[in-house]
Design a protein around this motif. Structure first.
Motif, PDB file in Angstrom:
ATOM      1  N   ALA A   1      -2.048   0.530  38.135  1.00 40.77           N
ATOM      2  CA  ALA A   1      -2.013  -0.478  39.195  1.00 40.77           C
ATOM      3  C   ALA A   1      -1.897  -1.840  38.547  1.00 40.77           C
ATOM      4  CB  ALA A   1      -3.282  -0.410  40.051  1.00 40.77           C
ATOM      5  N   LEU A   2      -1.632  -2.850  39.362  1.00 37.83           N
ATOM      6  CA  LEU A   2      -1.594  -4.229  38.889  1.00 37.83           C
ATOM      7  C   LEU A   2      -2.725  -5.016  39.538  1.00 37.83           C
ATOM      8  CD1 LEU A   2       2.242  -4.981  39.145  1.00 37.83           C
ATOM      9  CD2 LEU A   2       0.943  -4.342  37.108  1.00 37.83           C
ATOM     10  N   ASP A   3      -3.340  -5.857  38.760  1.00 36.86           N
ATOM     11  CA  ASP A   3      -4.356  -6.777  39.252  1.00 36.86           C
ATOM     12  C   ASP A   3      -3.995  -8.145  38.694  1.00 36.86           C
ATOM     13  OD1 ASP A   3      -6.586  -7.651  40.591  1.00 36.86           O
ATOM     14  OD2 ASP A   3      -8.014  -6.388  39.528  1.00 36.86           O
ATOM     15  N   ALA A   4      -4.805  -9.137  38.937  1.00 30.65           N
ATOM     16  CA  ALA A   4      -4.564 -10.471  38.396  1.00 30.65           C
ATOM     17  C   ALA A   4      -5.879 -11.220  38.359  1.00 30.65           C
ATOM     18  CB  ALA A   4      -3.539 -11.230  39.234  1.00 30.65           C
ATOM     19  N   LEU A   5      -5.937 -12.238  37.533  1.00 27.96           N
ATOM     20  CA  LEU A   5      -7.059 -13.168  37.531  1.00 27.96           C
ATOM     21  C   LEU A   5      -6.592 -14.461  38.171  1.00 27.96           C
ATOM     22  CD1 LEU A   5      -8.630 -12.552  34.025  1.00 27.96           C
ATOM     23  CD2 LEU A   5      -9.507 -11.821  36.239  1.00 27.96           C
ATOM     24  N   VAL A   6      -7.380 -14.963  39.114  1.00 29.11           N
ATOM     25  CA  VAL A   6      -6.985 -16.125  39.901  1.00 29.11           C
ATOM     26  C   VAL A   6      -8.035 -17.229  39.754  1.00 29.11           C
ATOM     27  CG1 VAL A   6      -6.291 -16.940  42.184  1.00 29.11           C
ATOM     28  CG2 VAL A   6      -5.920 -14.537  41.556  1.00 29.11           C
ATOM     29  N   PRO A   7      -7.649 -18.438  39.325  1.00 26.54           N
ATOM     30  CA  PRO A   7      -8.592 -19.559  39.328  1.00 26.54           C
ATOM     31  C   PRO A   7      -8.983 -19.892  40.768  1.00 26.54           C
ATOM     32  CG  PRO A   7      -6.649 -20.066  38.009  1.00 26.54           C
ATOM     33  CD  PRO A   7      -6.342 -18.824  38.780  1.00 26.54           C
TER      34      PRO A   7
ATOM     35  N   GLN B   1      -4.218 -26.732  43.290  1.00 24.14           N
ATOM     36  CA  GLN B   1      -3.398 -26.295  42.169  1.00 24.14           C
ATOM     37  C   GLN B   1      -3.962 -26.831  40.859  1.00 24.14           C
ATOM     38  OE1 GLN B   1       0.449 -27.858  43.327  1.00 24.14           O
ATOM     39  NE2 GLN B   1       0.190 -29.688  42.059  1.00 24.14           N
ATOM     40  N   ILE B   2      -3.584 -26.166  39.765  1.00 27.29           N
ATOM     41  CA  ILE B   2      -4.097 -26.532  38.450  1.00 27.29           C
ATOM     42  C   ILE B   2      -3.140 -25.974  37.410  1.00 27.29           C
ATOM     43  CG2 ILE B   2      -5.515 -24.447  38.179  1.00 27.29           C
ATOM     44  CD1 ILE B   2      -7.668 -26.237  36.891  1.00 27.29           C
ATOM     45  N   SER B   3      -3.056 -26.618  36.263  1.00 22.34           N
ATOM     46  CA  SER B   3      -2.235 -26.093  35.173  1.00 22.34           C
ATOM     47  C   SER B   3      -3.036 -25.074  34.378  1.00 22.34           C
ATOM     48  CB  SER B   3      -1.772 -27.229  34.250  1.00 22.34           C
ATOM     49  OG  SER B   3      -2.860 -27.729  33.500  1.00 22.34           O
TER      50      SER B   3
ATOM     51  N   ILE C   1      -9.070 -34.333  36.137  1.00 20.18           N
ATOM     52  CA  ILE C   1      -7.824 -33.631  36.496  1.00 20.18           C
ATOM     53  C   ILE C   1      -7.411 -33.955  37.936  1.00 20.18           C
ATOM     54  CG2 ILE C   1      -8.206 -31.762  34.838  1.00 20.18           C
ATOM     55  CD1 ILE C   1      -9.002 -30.014  37.263  1.00 20.18           C
ATOM     56  N   GLY C   2      -7.849 -35.116  38.432  1.00 17.25           N
ATOM     57  CA  GLY C   2      -7.391 -35.565  39.747  1.00 17.25           C
ATOM     58  C   GLY C   2      -8.317 -35.275  40.894  1.00 17.25           C
ATOM     59  N   GLY C   3      -9.507 -34.743  40.628  1.00 19.13           N
ATOM     60  CA  GLY C   3     -10.462 -34.471  41.698  1.00 19.13           C
ATOM     61  C   GLY C   3     -11.470 -35.597  41.847  1.00 19.13           C
ATOM     62  N   SER C   4     -12.525 -35.304  42.578  1.00 13.08           N
ATOM     63  CA  SER C   4     -13.576 -36.299  42.788  1.00 13.08           C
ATOM     64  C   SER C   4     -14.470 -36.383  41.557  1.00 13.08           C
ATOM     65  CB  SER C   4     -14.414 -35.931  44.016  1.00 13.08           C
ATOM     66  OG  SER C   4     -14.992 -34.645  43.840  1.00 13.08           O
ATOM     67  N   ASP C   5     -15.268 -37.435  41.494  1.00 16.94           N
ATOM     68  CA  ASP C   5     -16.151 -37.651  40.362  1.00 16.94           C
ATOM     69  C   ASP C   5     -17.367 -36.735  40.488  1.00 16.94           C
ATOM     70  OD1 ASP C   5     -17.498 -38.566  38.193  1.00 16.94           O
ATOM     71  OD2 ASP C   5     -18.026 -40.514  39.040  1.00 16.94           O
ATOM     72  N   ALA C   6     -17.272 -35.545  39.898  1.00 18.65           N
ATOM     73  CA  ALA C   6     -18.354 -34.566  39.958  1.00 18.65           C
ATOM     74  C   ALA C   6     -18.248 -33.642  38.760  1.00 18.65           C
ATOM     75  CB  ALA C   6     -18.286 -33.748  41.254  1.00 18.65           C
ATOM     76  N   ALA C   7     -19.390 -33.290  38.202  1.00 16.01           N
ATOM     77  CA  ALA C   7     -19.409 -32.373  37.064  1.00 16.01           C
ATOM     78  C   ALA C   7     -18.903 -30.995  37.480  1.00 16.01           C
ATOM     79  CB  ALA C   7     -20.820 -32.276  36.496  1.00 16.01           C
ATOM     80  N   ILE C   8     -18.184 -30.340  36.604  1.00 15.87           N
ATOM     81  CA  ILE C   8     -17.650 -29.005  36.883  1.00 15.87           C
ATOM     82  C   ILE C   8     -18.689 -27.959  36.482  1.00 15.87           C
ATOM     83  CG2 ILE C   8     -15.810 -27.347  36.400  1.00 15.87           C
ATOM     84  CD1 ILE C   8     -14.016 -29.722  35.674  1.00 15.87           C
TER      85      ILE C   8
ATOM     86  N   ARG D   1      -3.163 -22.513  42.919  1.00 18.39           N
ATOM     87  CA  ARG D   1      -1.803 -22.261  42.449  1.00 18.39           C
ATOM     88  C   ARG D   1      -1.681 -22.788  41.020  1.00 18.39           C
ATOM     89  NH1 ARG D   1       2.792 -25.760  43.432  1.00 18.39           N
ATOM     90  NH2 ARG D   1       4.774 -24.631  43.534  1.00 18.39           N
ATOM     91  N   LEU D   2      -1.037 -22.014  40.152  1.00 21.36           N
ATOM     92  CA  LEU D   2      -0.806 -22.465  38.786  1.00 21.36           C
ATOM     93  C   LEU D   2       0.490 -23.269  38.738  1.00 21.36           C
ATOM     94  CD1 LEU D   2      -1.796 -19.266  36.769  1.00 21.36           C
ATOM     95  CD2 LEU D   2      -3.097 -21.387  37.017  1.00 21.36           C
ATOM     96  N   VAL D   3       0.442 -24.464  38.177  1.00 15.53           N
ATOM     97  CA  VAL D   3       1.583 -25.369  38.192  1.00 15.53           C
ATOM     98  C   VAL D   3       1.796 -25.961  36.810  1.00 15.53           C
ATOM     99  CG1 VAL D   3       0.194 -27.376  38.857  1.00 15.53           C
ATOM    100  CG2 VAL D   3       2.636 -27.309  39.450  1.00 15.53           C
ATOM    101  N   GLY D   4       3.055 -26.207  36.465  1.00  8.03           N
ATOM    102  CA  GLY D   4       3.393 -26.812  35.182  1.00  8.03           C
ATOM    103  C   GLY D   4       3.670 -28.300  35.324  1.00  8.03           C
ATOM    104  N   SER D   5       3.867 -28.968  34.202  1.00 10.55           N
ATOM    105  CA  SER D   5       4.077 -30.413  34.208  1.00 10.55           C
ATOM    106  C   SER D   5       5.382 -30.812  34.888  1.00 10.55           C
ATOM    107  CB  SER D   5       4.065 -30.950  32.779  1.00 10.55           C
ATOM    108  OG  SER D   5       5.105 -30.337  32.013  1.00 10.55           O
ATOM    109  N   CYS D   6       6.348 -29.885  34.961  1.00  6.11           N
ATOM    110  CA  CYS D   6       7.623 -30.198  35.608  1.00  6.11           C
ATOM    111  C   CYS D   6       7.547 -30.039  37.124  1.00  6.11           C
ATOM    112  CB  CYS D   6       8.726 -29.312  35.049  1.00  6.11           C
ATOM    113  SG  CYS D   6       8.556 -27.558  35.476  1.00  6.11           S
ATOM    114  N   GLY D   7       6.415 -29.560  37.622  1.00  5.64           N
ATOM    115  CA  GLY D   7       6.229 -29.414  39.068  1.00  5.64           C
ATOM    116  C   GLY D   7       6.464 -28.029  39.599  1.00  5.64           C
ATOM    117  N   ILE D   8       7.028 -27.136  38.792  1.00  6.45           N
ATOM    118  CA  ILE D   8       7.243 -25.761  39.242  1.00  6.45           C
ATOM    119  C   ILE D   8       5.915 -25.010  39.171  1.00  6.45           C
ATOM    120  CG2 ILE D   8       8.458 -23.588  38.843  1.00  6.45           C
ATOM    121  CD1 ILE D   8      10.713 -25.159  37.579  1.00  6.45           C
ATOM    122  N   GLY D   9       5.560 -24.317  40.248  1.00  6.82           N
ATOM    123  CA  GLY D   9       4.296 -23.604  40.288  1.00  6.82           C
ATOM    124  C   GLY D   9       4.447 -22.222  40.881  1.00  6.82           C
ATOM    125  N   VAL D  10       3.386 -21.433  40.765  1.00  5.02           N
ATOM    126  CA  VAL D  10       3.398 -20.078  41.307  1.00  5.02           C
ATOM    127  C   VAL D  10       1.988 -19.725  41.743  1.00  5.02           C
ATOM    128  CG1 VAL D  10       3.074 -19.059  39.007  1.00  5.02           C
ATOM    129  CG2 VAL D  10       4.020 -17.670  40.848  1.00  5.02           C
ATOM    130  N   ALA D  11       1.899 -19.084  42.905  1.00  8.62           N
ATOM    131  CA  ALA D  11       0.611 -18.619  43.426  1.00  8.62           C
ATOM    132  C   ALA D  11       0.500 -17.115  43.216  1.00  8.62           C
ATOM    133  CB  ALA D  11       0.487 -18.959  44.908  1.00  8.62           C
TER     134      ALA D  11
END
Length: 532
Positions: free
Chosen positions: A200-206, A216-218, A236-243, A309-319
């Protein structure tokens, strides 16, 4: 009895294959004391004592002090409770990934029993080990025992090497160290074609809490965050909060795969500040209660979290979606494997493994929340985003005429989700693609593509000259064609055409500034058209 006398006793034997194994065994100074079975050859001084390992209906395997031996059973007498007899029921032992052993194997075993006219019952359930017994509905005869030990991928390989398992369930690819141990144990090369199967196929998703507001995130930022290099969402463009970091236990195969594929390429390791959760459900619940949280979950266990969604610096992304996992366009697609040693299996076990590729088995896998191996048709009308992206990303080296040629050739066809990719820095197909080759060859052999033209279409990344990239993509398409034909016996049937085409960098699926983006773009797609 001396070695010379042993050699003399071989005269007149049928089956010269005995000679080497028996000579090594009988000339060894080691001798088992507490044996499960004893084998003897009538009217001969030959005898073997050892632990029963398996029986395939013809040959019996025994572990002796000198190593494992395999003997033709019909010419031997056997003493011991484990001896096969006329009522012998073959046993196959699976060991490894909890995710496979607990979520996939039980419904598959039940569905297989229904398909072959058998009943299935749980005979034992002890410490994570479940024994399933299959009996024929018509005769009541025992067909097979399937033992499933749900532990870890690493334990599964260790059990295989120790002859405590016959098949490994793994949520990651076999490691170099495990390959070496298996070779030394005489189990063959586990990463060779035919030695592994993708079940089967699975995936890891942020994932984050919906309150985070990020969608979205790189992949680079995923790596930096979990390594502790980025600690605030504002970076990385979010609010000021610890991760706050959340992951599943590090002994899980998928987490080992996450380390190997996301952090290790940059020389990173997971931060010690990460909070570990025993189950995906527990991790998802923690994220829902933590608006600062960031985690990674299996595709089928996202709950109410916000997948990113995973996105690259050129703007192309994939979910992470059914289609992007099937095509392996999603970079964190994680195949779930069965690894088989290079040895014979009982015909009943072979039948079960063959059934796992059938449509009824694939339906069970989908219902269990995983992605199955069935190819899905993708008409051109559903690929508008891809072609629009190709036009937007086209540089000076990809002229309009080349884009028009691509649309003209592919427009009348339908893409299948089956996609082929190569290992990093190698001309060898990756694990999922090797499985895809076998599945495509099987479908052709079974007549599922009779009357059609199958086209293997090569694409490349955008690094280097466009003409060279087109040549490289053509070479990859031809390599896949050779692999498919090699898997077909006696060859490609006349009612099916298998052609190749190449368009180089003309249809990017990811940005070329990362290794995973380059790997995503270097691919061979399968397209199909009616030739009648």
């Amino acid at each position: 009895m001396t070695c010379r006398q042993i050699g003399d006793s071989f005269s007149g034997w049928k089956g010269a294959a005995y000679l080497a194994a028996l000579f090594v065994f009988l000339c060894s100074s080691a001798w088992a004391q507490d044996d499960d079975i004893q084998l003897a050859l009538p009217d001969s001084d030959f005898a073997v004592s050892g632990r029963f390992l398996g029986f395939d209906g013809q040959f019996i395997r025994v572990e002796t002090p000198a190593g494992e031996v395999t003997l033709a059973y019909d010419s031997l007498t056997c003493v011991g409770a484990a001896c096969p007899d006329a009522n012998f029921v073959p046993i196959v032992r699976f060991s490894g990934s909890q995710r496979i052993g607990q979520l996939i194997m039980p419904p598959l075993i039940e569905a297989y029993a229904r398909d072959v006219g058998a009943t299935v019952a749980i005979a034992r359930r002890i410490d994570g080990v479940v024994t399933f017994q299959l009996h024929s509905v018509d005769s009541g005869k025992g067909l097979m025992q399937i033992v499933v030990r749900s532990t870890t991928s690493a334990d599964g390989f260790a059990d295989l090497v120790a002859s405590e398992a016959d098949i490994v369930m793994s949520a990651r690819e076999v490691t170099a160290a495990e390959l070496a141990l298996a070779r030394e144990a005489g189990l063959g090369q586990l990463d060779r074609q035919g030695r592994s199967r993708i079940i089967a196929l699975d995936a890891l998703v942020p994932v984050v809490s919906p309150e985070t507001g990020l969608a979205q995130i790189s992949l680079e930022n995923v790596s930096r965050i979990f390594a502790g290099e980025v600690t605030n969402w504002a970076d990385i463009g979010g609010s000021d909060a610890a991760i706050a970091l959340h992951l599943l236990p590090d002994w899980l195969g998928q987490m080992q795969g996450f380390q190997a594929r996301v952090l290790a390429p940059a020389g990173r390791t997971v931060s010690p500040d990460v909070q570990r959760h025993a189950t995906p459900e527990g991790l998802a619940a923690a994220l829902m209660n933590d608006p600062r949280g960031f985690g990674v979950l299996p595709f089928g266990a996202l709950g109410d979290t916000q997948p990113m969604r995973l996105v690259g610096s050129c703007g192309i992304g994939v979910a992470a979606r059914l289609m992007t996992l099937k095509t392996e366009d999603y970079p964190l697609t994680m195949p779930l494997f069965l690894y088989l040693p290079a040895r014979r299996l009982h015909p009943e076990v072979d039948a079960f493994l063959g059934w796992l590729r059938r449509p009824s088995a694939q339906l069970v896998i989908r219902r269990a929340g995983f992605v199955d191996q069935t190819a899905i048709a993708i008409p051109v009308a559903q690929q508008g985003d891809r072609f629009a992206q190709a036009i937007t990303a086209a540089g000076a080296e990809v002229p309009l005429a080349e884009l028009q040629r691509m649309v003209r050739i592919l427009g009348p066809q339908v893409r299948l989700s089956t996609t082929f990719r190569f290992e990093v820095g190698s001309t060898r197909l990756d694990a999922q693609s090797r499985s895809n080759v076998l599945q495509l060859a099987r479908d052709i052999r079974d007549g599922r593509h009779d009357g059609y033209v199958l086209m293997l279409v090569g694409f490349s990344d955008g690094r280097g000259p466009a003409n060279a990239n087109r040549d490289l993509s053509s070479a990859r398409a031809q390599a896949v064609r050779r692999a498919v034909i090699a898997a077909l016996e006696p060859g490609l049937p006349p009612q099916v055409s298998l052609e190749t085409e190449a368009f180089g960098e003309a249809l990017p699926m990811a940005c070329d500034d990362t290794l995973w983006g380059q790997q995503t773009n270097r691919r061979v797609e399968l397209w199909v058209a009616d030739r009648r």
